[in-house]
Design a protein around this motif. Structure first.
Motif, PDB file in Angstrom:
ATOM      1  N   LEU A 250       0.886  -1.341   0.039  1.00  0.00           N
ATOM      2  CA  LEU A 250       0.089   0.149   0.096  1.00  0.00           C
ATOM      3  C   LEU A 250       1.006   1.364   0.181  1.00  0.00           C
ATOM      4  N   ASN A 251       0.319   2.176  -0.600  1.00  0.00           N
ATOM      5  CA  ASN A 251       1.214   3.706  -0.615  1.00  0.00           C
ATOM      6  C   ASN A 251       0.952   4.190   0.679  1.00  0.00           C
ATOM      7  N   VAL A 252       2.159   4.592   1.238  1.00  0.00           N
ATOM      8  CA  VAL A 252       2.295   5.316   2.649  1.00  0.00           C
ATOM      9  C   VAL A 252       2.491   6.708   2.305  1.00  0.00           C
ATOM     10  N   LEU A 253       1.231   7.513   2.531  1.00  0.00           N
ATOM     11  CA  LEU A 253       1.287   8.960   2.195  1.00  0.00           C
ATOM     12  C   LEU A 253       1.384   9.643   3.193  1.00  0.00           C
ATOM     13  N   ARG A 254       2.030  10.789   3.274  1.00  0.00           N
ATOM     14  CA  ARG A 254       2.136  11.801   4.439  1.00  0.00           C
ATOM     15  C   ARG A 254       0.996  12.706   4.270  1.00  0.00           C
ATOM     16  N   GLU A 255       0.888  13.319   5.528  1.00  0.00           N
ATOM     17  CA  GLU A 255      -0.283  14.376   5.407  1.00  0.00           C
ATOM     18  C   GLU A 255      -0.022  15.565   4.513  1.00  0.00           C
ATOM     19  N   ASP A 256      -0.749  15.849   3.821  1.00  0.00           N
ATOM     20  CA  ASP A 256      -0.238  17.102   2.776  1.00  0.00           C
ATOM     21  C   ASP A 256      -0.786  18.344   3.545  1.00  0.00           C
ATOM     22  N   THR A 257      -0.026  19.076   4.384  1.00  0.00           N
ATOM     23  CA  THR A 257      -0.239  20.213   4.935  1.00  0.00           C
ATOM     24  C   THR A 257       0.541  21.353   4.291  1.00  0.00           C
ATOM     25  N   PRO A 258      -0.084  22.517   3.912  1.00  0.00           N
ATOM     26  CA  PRO A 258       0.639  23.612   3.248  1.00  0.00           C
ATOM     27  C   PRO A 258       1.579  24.231   4.376  1.00  0.00           C
ATOM     28  N   ARG A 259       2.822  24.932   3.730  1.00  0.00           N
ATOM     29  CA  ARG A 259       3.458  25.543   4.619  1.00  0.00           C
ATOM     30  C   ARG A 259       4.543  26.386   3.879  1.00  0.00           C
ATOM     31  N   ASN A 260       5.148  27.409   4.201  1.00  0.00           N
ATOM     32  CA  ASN A 260       6.051  28.056   3.363  1.00  0.00           C
ATOM     33  C   ASN A 260       7.549  27.496   3.898  1.00  0.00           C
TER      34      ASN A 260
END
Length: 95
Positions: free
Chosen positions: A59-69
């Motif tokens: 299974l793909n292990v995906l990180r949380e997609d959180t926007p940041r500068n």
């Protein structure tokens, strides 16, 4: 099932390929080997074989997609070849 030279030339035309005579004969032999192999596969009984949906059970292990500068506005403009106060200067694209 075997393919003749005329059929190979038609396929080459459709694929926009060009062969000299030596390579044309080699390609014809290779194509006939591939078609013979496919015929062998057609003889197999696959009635009890489930269709393959995925190649792997991983299974793909995906990180949380959180926007940041990661680069500040000022740092981004540091290496700009041309800038105008807070903006990049680029050549005009549309007239």
């Amino acid at each position: 099932m075997s393919t003749d030279l005329n059929t190979l030339r038609q396929l080459a035309h459709l694929a926009r390929l060009e062969f000299d005579e030596r390579n044309e004969q080699k390609m014809l032999g290779d194509l006939n080997k591939i078609l013979a192999w496919v015929e062998q596969l057609r003889e197999l009984d696959t009635t009890q074989v489930e269709p393959l949906v995925h190649l792997s059970h991983e299974l793909n292990v995906l990180r949380e997609d959180t926007p940041r500068n990661t680069v500040s506005h000022a740092e981004g403009l540091l290496n700009a070849p041309r800038k105008d106060s807070d903006y990049f200067r680029v050549p005009k694209v549309l007239e």
